[in-house]
Design an enzyme around this catalytic site. Structure first.
Site, PDB file in Angstrom:
ATOM      1  CG  ASP A 163      -1.969   1.108   1.159  1.00 45.43           C
ATOM      2  OD1 ASP A 163      -2.500   1.398   0.069  1.00 45.43           O
ATOM      3  OD2 ASP A 163      -2.253   1.687   2.219  1.00 45.43           O
ATOM      4  NE  ARG A 205     -12.411  12.182  -7.572  1.00 48.00           N
ATOM      5  CZ  ARG A 205     -13.169  12.288  -6.510  1.00 48.00           C
ATOM      6  NH1 ARG A 205     -13.720  13.425  -6.224  1.00 48.00           N
ATOM      7  NH2 ARG A 205     -13.408  11.256  -5.732  1.00 48.00           N
ATOM      8  CE  LYS A 206     -13.259   5.213 -10.065  1.00 46.44           C
ATOM      9  NZ  LYS A 206     -14.109   4.147 -10.617  1.00 46.44           N
TER      10      LYS A 206
END
Length: 131
Positions: free
Chosen positions: A65, A110-111
């Protein structure tokens, strides 16, 4: 560090939540902005143990992450993780030096879609992959 004693500008790029060098996450990241790619060289210490002698899957998820998110941040600016999907392929013995790679594949509005994987530092065994 006591948060009340931290002054603006007195920050570190990489934080250590565990006292004692080498006990938790130790890593360095290298960005290739032109290729939208980031490499993280890391070693996960004994405080990150899950099954005896092996790194906890949550620690692998954390470094993935962090690496994928840092890559997305470099490509698109302010970001948060909306979905993290991980395939665990092989256990990681504690103390193993790992190479975590992330690549921003595409942007849709926005991704930011990022893929990554965790391999042994020699580039051999693939321990995990993520999107």
């Amino acid at each position: 560090t006591d948060p009340s004693t931290v002054t603006p500008g007195d920050t570190r790029l990489f934080l250590r939540a565990i006292d004692g060098e080498g006990a938790g996450f130790e890593y360095s990241m290298f960005l290739n902005a032109a290729e939208r790619r980031l490499l993280c060289l890391c070693q996960l210490g004994p405080y990150l143990e899950g099954h005896p002698g092996l790194t906890h899957g949550g620690a692998i998820a954390t470094i993935l992450d962090t690496t994928l998110g840092t890559c997305a941040l470099a490509v698109a600016g302010k970001v948060v993780t909306a979905n993290l999907s991980i395939d665990y392929l092989a256990p990681v013995p504690l103390g193993t030096v790992l190479l975590v790679e992330a690549r921003a594949e595409r942007l849709e509005g926005r991704k930011v879609f990022v893929t990554g994987h965790v391999r042994g530092a020699d580039g051999g065994t693939e321990h995990a992959r993520a999107t």
